[in-house]
Design a protein around this motif. Structure first.
Motif, PDB file in Angstrom:
ATOM      1  N   LEU A   1      27.076  18.111  88.717  1.00 12.36           N
ATOM      2  CA  LEU A   1      27.643  19.040  89.704  1.00 12.36           C
ATOM      3  C   LEU A   1      27.795  20.438  89.128  1.00 12.36           C
ATOM      4  O   LEU A   1      27.451  21.436  89.778  1.00 12.36           O
ATOM      5  CB  LEU A   1      29.005  18.512  90.189  1.00 12.36           C
ATOM      6  CG  LEU A   1      28.931  17.285  91.089  1.00 12.36           C
ATOM      7  CD1 LEU A   1      30.314  16.795  91.432  1.00 12.36           C
ATOM      8  CD2 LEU A   1      28.174  17.601  92.380  1.00 12.36           C
ATOM      9  N   VAL A   2      28.314  20.491  87.901  1.00 15.30           N
ATOM     10  CA  VAL A   2      28.522  21.799  87.267  1.00 15.30           C
ATOM     11  C   VAL A   2      27.183  22.505  87.098  1.00 15.30           C
ATOM     12  O   VAL A   2      27.037  23.690  87.437  1.00 15.30           O
ATOM     13  CB  VAL A   2      29.236  21.620  85.896  1.00 15.30           C
ATOM     14  CG1 VAL A   2      29.236  22.915  85.108  1.00 15.30           C
ATOM     15  CG2 VAL A   2      30.648  21.132  86.099  1.00 15.30           C
ATOM     16  N   THR A   3      26.201  21.761  86.605  1.00 17.34           N
ATOM     17  CA  THR A   3      24.884  22.371  86.386  1.00 17.34           C
ATOM     18  C   THR A   3      24.280  22.831  87.701  1.00 17.34           C
ATOM     19  O   THR A   3      23.698  23.913  87.782  1.00 17.34           O
ATOM     20  CB  THR A   3      23.939  21.353  85.713  1.00 17.34           C
ATOM     21  OG1 THR A   3      24.658  20.678  84.707  1.00 17.34           O
ATOM     22  CG2 THR A   3      22.730  22.019  85.130  1.00 17.34           C
ATOM     23  N   LEU A   4      24.458  22.014  88.711  1.00 19.19           N
ATOM     24  CA  LEU A   4      23.906  22.376  90.018  1.00 19.19           C
ATOM     25  C   LEU A   4      24.569  23.639  90.557  1.00 19.19           C
ATOM     26  O   LEU A   4      23.898  24.530  91.093  1.00 19.19           O
ATOM     27  CB  LEU A   4      24.102  21.215  91.000  1.00 19.19           C
ATOM     28  CG  LEU A   4      23.323  21.365  92.285  1.00 19.19           C
ATOM     29  CD1 LEU A   4      21.852  21.082  92.047  1.00 19.19           C
ATOM     30  CD2 LEU A   4      23.854  20.440  93.355  1.00 19.19           C
ATOM     31  N   ALA A   5      25.887  23.720  90.385  1.00 21.88           N
ATOM     32  CA  ALA A   5      26.615  24.904  90.864  1.00 21.88           C
ATOM     33  C   ALA A   5      26.118  26.153  90.139  1.00 21.88           C
ATOM     34  O   ALA A   5      25.855  27.194  90.764  1.00 21.88           O
ATOM     35  CB  ALA A   5      28.105  24.707  90.633  1.00 21.88           C
ATOM     36  N   ILE A   6      25.967  26.030  88.812  1.00 21.47           N
ATOM     37  CA  ILE A   6      25.483  27.177  88.029  1.00 21.47           C
ATOM     38  C   ILE A   6      24.077  27.563  88.476  1.00 21.47           C
ATOM     39  O   ILE A   6      23.769  28.724  88.674  1.00 21.47           O
ATOM     40  CB  ILE A   6      25.510  26.838  86.511  1.00 21.47           C
ATOM     41  CG1 ILE A   6      26.958  26.670  86.045  1.00 21.47           C
ATOM     42  CG2 ILE A   6      24.828  27.931  85.693  1.00 21.47           C
ATOM     43  CD1 ILE A   6      27.104  26.045  84.683  1.00 21.47           C
ATOM     44  N   LEU A   7      23.267  26.545  88.669  1.00 21.54           N
ATOM     45  CA  LEU A   7      21.884  26.800  89.086  1.00 21.54           C
ATOM     46  C   LEU A   7      21.826  27.517  90.429  1.00 21.54           C
ATOM     47  O   LEU A   7      21.108  28.496  90.595  1.00 21.54           O
ATOM     48  CB  LEU A   7      21.149  25.470  89.207  1.00 21.54           C
ATOM     49  CG  LEU A   7      20.287  25.062  88.028  1.00 21.54           C
ATOM     50  CD1 LEU A   7      19.657  23.706  88.295  1.00 21.54           C
ATOM     51  CD2 LEU A   7      19.181  26.081  87.786  1.00 21.54           C
ATOM     52  N   LEU A   8      22.623  27.014  91.358  1.00 27.72           N
ATOM     53  CA  LEU A   8      22.634  27.619  92.692  1.00 27.72           C
ATOM     54  C   LEU A   8      23.074  29.075  92.639  1.00 27.72           C
ATOM     55  O   LEU A   8      22.469  29.949  93.255  1.00 27.72           O
ATOM     56  CB  LEU A   8      23.551  26.823  93.623  1.00 27.72           C
ATOM     57  CG  LEU A   8      22.945  25.544  94.201  1.00 27.72           C
ATOM     58  CD1 LEU A   8      23.973  24.777  94.995  1.00 27.72           C
ATOM     59  CD2 LEU A   8      21.758  25.884  95.105  1.00 27.72           C
ATOM     60  N   THR A   9      24.141  29.315  91.856  1.00 31.20           N
ATOM     61  CA  THR A   9      24.650  30.685  91.730  1.00 31.20           C
ATOM     62  C   THR A   9      23.564  31.588  91.155  1.00 31.20           C
ATOM     63  O   THR A   9      23.333  32.699  91.648  1.00 31.20           O
ATOM     64  CB  THR A   9      25.876  30.701  90.786  1.00 31.20           C
ATOM     65  OG1 THR A   9      26.688  29.596  91.114  1.00 31.20           O
ATOM     66  CG2 THR A   9      26.654  31.989  90.921  1.00 31.20           C
ATOM     67  N   LEU A  10      22.908  31.066  90.121  1.00 35.64           N
ATOM     68  CA  LEU A  10      21.837  31.854  89.493  1.00 35.64           C
ATOM     69  C   LEU A  10      20.728  32.160  90.483  1.00 35.64           C
ATOM     70  O   LEU A  10      20.261  33.294  90.583  1.00 35.64           O
ATOM     71  CB  LEU A  10      21.257  31.075  88.303  1.00 35.64           C
ATOM     72  CG  LEU A  10      21.957  31.287  86.976  1.00 35.64           C
ATOM     73  CD1 LEU A  10      21.402  30.328  85.932  1.00 35.64           C
ATOM     74  CD2 LEU A  10      21.747  32.719  86.485  1.00 35.64           C
TER      75      LEU A  10
ATOM     76  N   LEU B   1      18.904  20.770  80.178  1.00 35.71           N
ATOM     77  CA  LEU B   1      19.400  20.847  81.545  1.00 35.71           C
ATOM     78  C   LEU B   1      18.796  19.720  82.379  1.00 35.71           C
ATOM     79  O   LEU B   1      19.490  19.021  83.100  1.00 35.71           O
ATOM     80  CB  LEU B   1      19.008  22.207  82.133  1.00 35.71           C
ATOM     81  CG  LEU B   1      19.768  22.655  83.374  1.00 35.71           C
ATOM     82  CD1 LEU B   1      21.218  22.908  83.020  1.00 35.71           C
ATOM     83  CD2 LEU B   1      19.151  23.931  83.918  1.00 35.71           C
ATOM     84  N   ARG B   2      17.492  19.559  82.199  1.00 33.49           N
ATOM     85  CA  ARG B   2      16.823  18.503  82.940  1.00 33.49           C
ATOM     86  C   ARG B   2      17.266  17.131  82.452  1.00 33.49           C
ATOM     87  O   ARG B   2      17.347  16.194  83.224  1.00 33.49           O
ATOM     88  CB  ARG B   2      15.306  18.649  82.813  1.00 33.49           C
ATOM     89  CG  ARG B   2      14.776  19.856  83.527  1.00 33.49           C
ATOM     90  CD  ARG B   2      13.340  20.065  83.208  1.00 33.49           C
ATOM     91  NE  ARG B   2      12.499  19.019  83.787  1.00 33.49           N
ATOM     92  CZ  ARG B   2      11.213  18.884  83.521  1.00 33.49           C
ATOM     93  NH1 ARG B   2      10.630  19.711  82.706  1.00 33.49           N
ATOM     94  NH2 ARG B   2      10.510  17.930  84.067  1.00 33.49           N
ATOM     95  N   GLY B   3      17.592  17.067  81.162  1.00 33.31           N
ATOM     96  CA  GLY B   3      18.043  15.800  80.588  1.00 33.31           C
ATOM     97  C   GLY B   3      19.326  15.301  81.219  1.00 33.31           C
ATOM     98  O   GLY B   3      19.569  14.105  81.298  1.00 33.31           O
ATOM     99  N   ALA B   4      20.160  16.261  81.680  1.00 33.80           N
ATOM    100  CA  ALA B   4      21.413  15.877  82.310  1.00 33.80           C
ATOM    101  C   ALA B   4      21.168  15.144  83.619  1.00 33.80           C
ATOM    102  O   ALA B   4      22.024  14.432  84.104  1.00 33.80           O
ATOM    103  CB  ALA B   4      22.269  17.111  82.548  1.00 33.80           C
TER     104      ALA B   4
END
Lengths: 330, 348
Positions: free
Chosen positions: A148-157, B5-8
């Protein structure tokens, strides 16, 4: 590994065995199997009139290991896999089912491990890790939160990149549409309409002076367009080219020296232009001064206002904002 | 960074791409796939295009029972790829089956266990077929190492551990210490060779041809590596070569033992040779603790007894020997995650 066991410890183990035997002697066989596999093996061996040495010889093990097994000593340093294997082999040798013994061993070993862990807390951590591999707690790929955190960061980016990169370009089409009704830009297709606009909105002097500068190539098509325009508005006499700029002329003329993104609004907040102009192009706008100009590359834009042509950066900045200038204001 | 990142979002897979069975271990989930390494291929009528008819268990049931337009094949032979394209398709099918094709799961990182005697060309073939099957990153680990880790042997300690992994196509002997292989040897003898030996024996002694599946059934049910007290018998059917019709024959465990003598002795010789070649300190450690058997061959009755008698060393069978390599690979992935890929001499 087990060679290092001291005689004192062996004695202690023997005592423990005896104690365990004493305390469980009166219990039934099943309970013995469940709690102490070593003791059960020892009893079956004795029932079969076999010595520990005979068993050791058959299994190609040292007598010491057989004694350790029978003593249910799980702290002897023998890895669990070998302990279990020896118990299985021992059970097979005695013709008994090894599985209940393995279950009992697992249960006893687990409780023993728990005890060991609590004891060894004060000891060095490294030594503990050496005997048993314990992976440190880390985010697993199945955990939800890193995703979720990574997705949020990705979306913001992505949103930021999209705003920064594509917004001016996306507006280009809209700008072209706006151009047709709002201002002059030196695109041949827009010219007749924009010219009309200029005639309607301005006194005409400014427009006339701009025609040669805006279209220096003076192609036949352009000339024709101008002629057509003149014919289309016969009631409005075309002012002379060199007519003086009137003081009421609030039109603004923008010359692009490179590809520049720009947004121009007038004092009423009306957006006169937003988009990207390319090198050599110009546009004329009419609105209520002062004009607020936000520009991407302020080094490459000249603004002509009331007969004065200046680099846009020479105009005062709007509330000290970067890249935003005021034209026609104080 | 992008890889991390993809690994996550993707799971790490450990694949035991065996000659007989393919097992997949998913980090955090355990063994999620255990299917025979068999692919059934359907040929189009004009003989041009080929398509996959079945993979795994379904395809194995077709072995020896296929009509003309379907061929059931085993794309792995002797622990290495015999048919690159089919192996790739099979891997693709298995990875897709366990990993799915969801948005949340991009290409996984894959660790594949390879025989220690496999050549660079064979390893490259395995790596490329895994990449072709959708792996993001491929690590190769030698089977003895994975087997030892999966069995729970103390491979990271400065003490010698000996593992004997008898797979479908190969038998691997490995002596390990401090997360590395001190000595390893691999012979192309495994469960398949046992089956072939049984087929040859039955053909020679009973003039009857039996299939691979029947041979495997015989091996599993009454096969043994050491003569025991009780003798078991089993009736099977095969084609009598003289009469040309199917006939029933009854075989006993001693006959199977006799049939298996040649491959068994080859394994024993390899183990003895390994013991001769290792440094004495490691030999001493092994003599004290013993040899650990893993792989499907370890399930052959009394194989441990045979090894014990032949070597004079303690021999134990690992828990769940069939899955040791895949589990070990999974554990190796966890260790890589924790300590970095340098912890093992991996090829990546």
């Amino acid at each position: 590994m087990t060679d290092t066991q001291t005689p004192d410890k062996r004695d202690e183990n023997d005592t423990q065995v005896e104690l365990k035997i004493d305390t469980t002697e009166n219990q039934d066989d099943q309970k013995d199997i469940i709690t102490l596999p070593g003791k059960h093996l020892r009893r079956v061996r004795e029932e079969n009139n076999m010595s520990a040495k005979q068993v050791a010889d058959s299994l190609h093990l040292e007598v010491r290991i057989i004694e350790t097994l029978e003593a249910d000593d799980y702290e002897s340093g023998i890895p669990t896999i070998f302990m279990k294997g020896y118990i299985r082999n021992y059970a097979k040798l005695l013709d008994i089912d090894p599985e209940p013994l393995i279950v009992a061993f697992d249960a006893a070993n687990k409780s023993d491990e728990t005890e060991t862990e609590s004891k060894s807390k004060s000891k060095s951590k490294a030594a503990t890790q050496k005997t048993k591999y314990k992976p440190k707690k880390q985010a697993d790929s199945n955990d939800l939160w890193p995703k979720l955190v990574t997705l949020a960061i990705l979306l913001t980016l992505i949103i930021f990149i999209a705003l920064w990169q594509f917004s001016p370009q996306n507006d280009k089409a809209a700008t072209n549409d706006q151009t047709s009704s709002k201002y002059n830009i030196d695109l041949p297709l827009n010219q007749p309409q924009s010219m009309t606009e200029n005639h309607e909105t301005s006194s005409g002097d400014e427009t006339q002076t701009q025609i040669p500068t805006t279209f220096p190539s003076s192609s036949s098509e352009e000339t024709k367009t101008v002629e057509q325009q003149s014919m289309a508005t016969p009631s409005e006499p075309t002012p002379p080219v060199a007519a003086p700029v009137e003081s009421q002329d609030h039109s603004i003329h923008v010359n692009f020296k490179a590809r520049v993104w720009m947004r121009i609004t007038d004092s009423t907040g009306k957006k006169l232009f937003q988009g990207t102009g390319t090198e050599g192009k110009s546009l004329t706008l009419e609105g209520t001064p002062p004009y607020k100009i936000r520009v991407g590359n302020h080094n490459n834009v000249d603004i002509e206002y009331q007969g004065t042509t200046k680099d846009v950066k020479e105009y005062p900045k709007y509330k000290n904002q970067k890249m935003t200038f005021i034209v026609g204001g104080e | 960074m992008l890889k991390n990142l993809r690994g996550a979002f993707s799971d790490d897979l450990s694949i035991d791409l065996g000659t007989a069975n393919t097992l997949i271990y998913v980090r955090g989930q355990g063994i999620v796939l255990d299917e025979p390494s068999v692919v059934a291929i359907r040929h189009s009528e004009d003989g041009g295009a080929k398509s996959i008819a079945a993979v795994g268990l379904e395809a194995k049931r077709m072995l020896g029972r296929t009509p003309g337009h379907i061929t059931a094949i085993r794309p792995m032979k002797d622990g290495v790829i015999a048919d690159f394209t089919i192996t790739e398709k099979m891997l693709q099918y298995f990875i897709h089956k366990v990993h799915g094709d969801r948005f949340w799961h991009p290409s996984p990182r894959v660790l594949i266990c390879v025989p220690c005697s496999s050549t660079q060309v064979e390893r490259r073939a395995i790596r490329e077929s895994a990449i072709g099957a959708g792996a993001r990153e491929v690590y190769l680990i030698e089977e003895p190492m994975a087997a030892a880790i999966g069995a729970g042997m103390p491979v990271s300690e400065p003490t010698g551990s000996m593992v004997l992994d008898i797979g479908g196509g190969t038998t691997e002997v490995g002596i390990l210490s401090l997360n590395g292989i001190v000595y390893s040897e691999s012979i192309r003898i495994g469960g398949d060779r046992f089956d072939e030996a049984i087929i040859a024996y039955v053909r020679r002694h009973y003039s009857t041809l039996i299939g691979e599946m029947t041979a495997e059934y015989l091996k599993r049910e009454i096969g043994s590596a050491y003569s025991g007290k009780d003798i078991q018998e089993l009736q099977v059917r095969g084609r009598n070569l003289a009469e040309g019709v199917p006939r029933s024959i009854t075989l006993n465990s001693n006959e199977i033992l006799e049939a298996l003598q040649e491959p068994l002795m080859s394994i024993v010789t390899t183990v003895k040779m390994a013991l001769e070649k290792i440094p004495p300190e490691l030999g001493s450690d092994i003599a004290e603790k013993g040899i650990v058997l893993t792989g499907g061959g370890a399930l052959l009755k009394d194989f441990d007894r045979l090894m014990m008698e032949e070597t004079g060393l303690p021999v134990i069978v690992a828990e769940d020997p069939l899955t040791c390599v895949a589990r070990g690979g999974g554990r190796a992935l966890e260790m890589i995650e924790e300590h970095g890929p340098d912890i093992f001499a991996l090829e990546s």
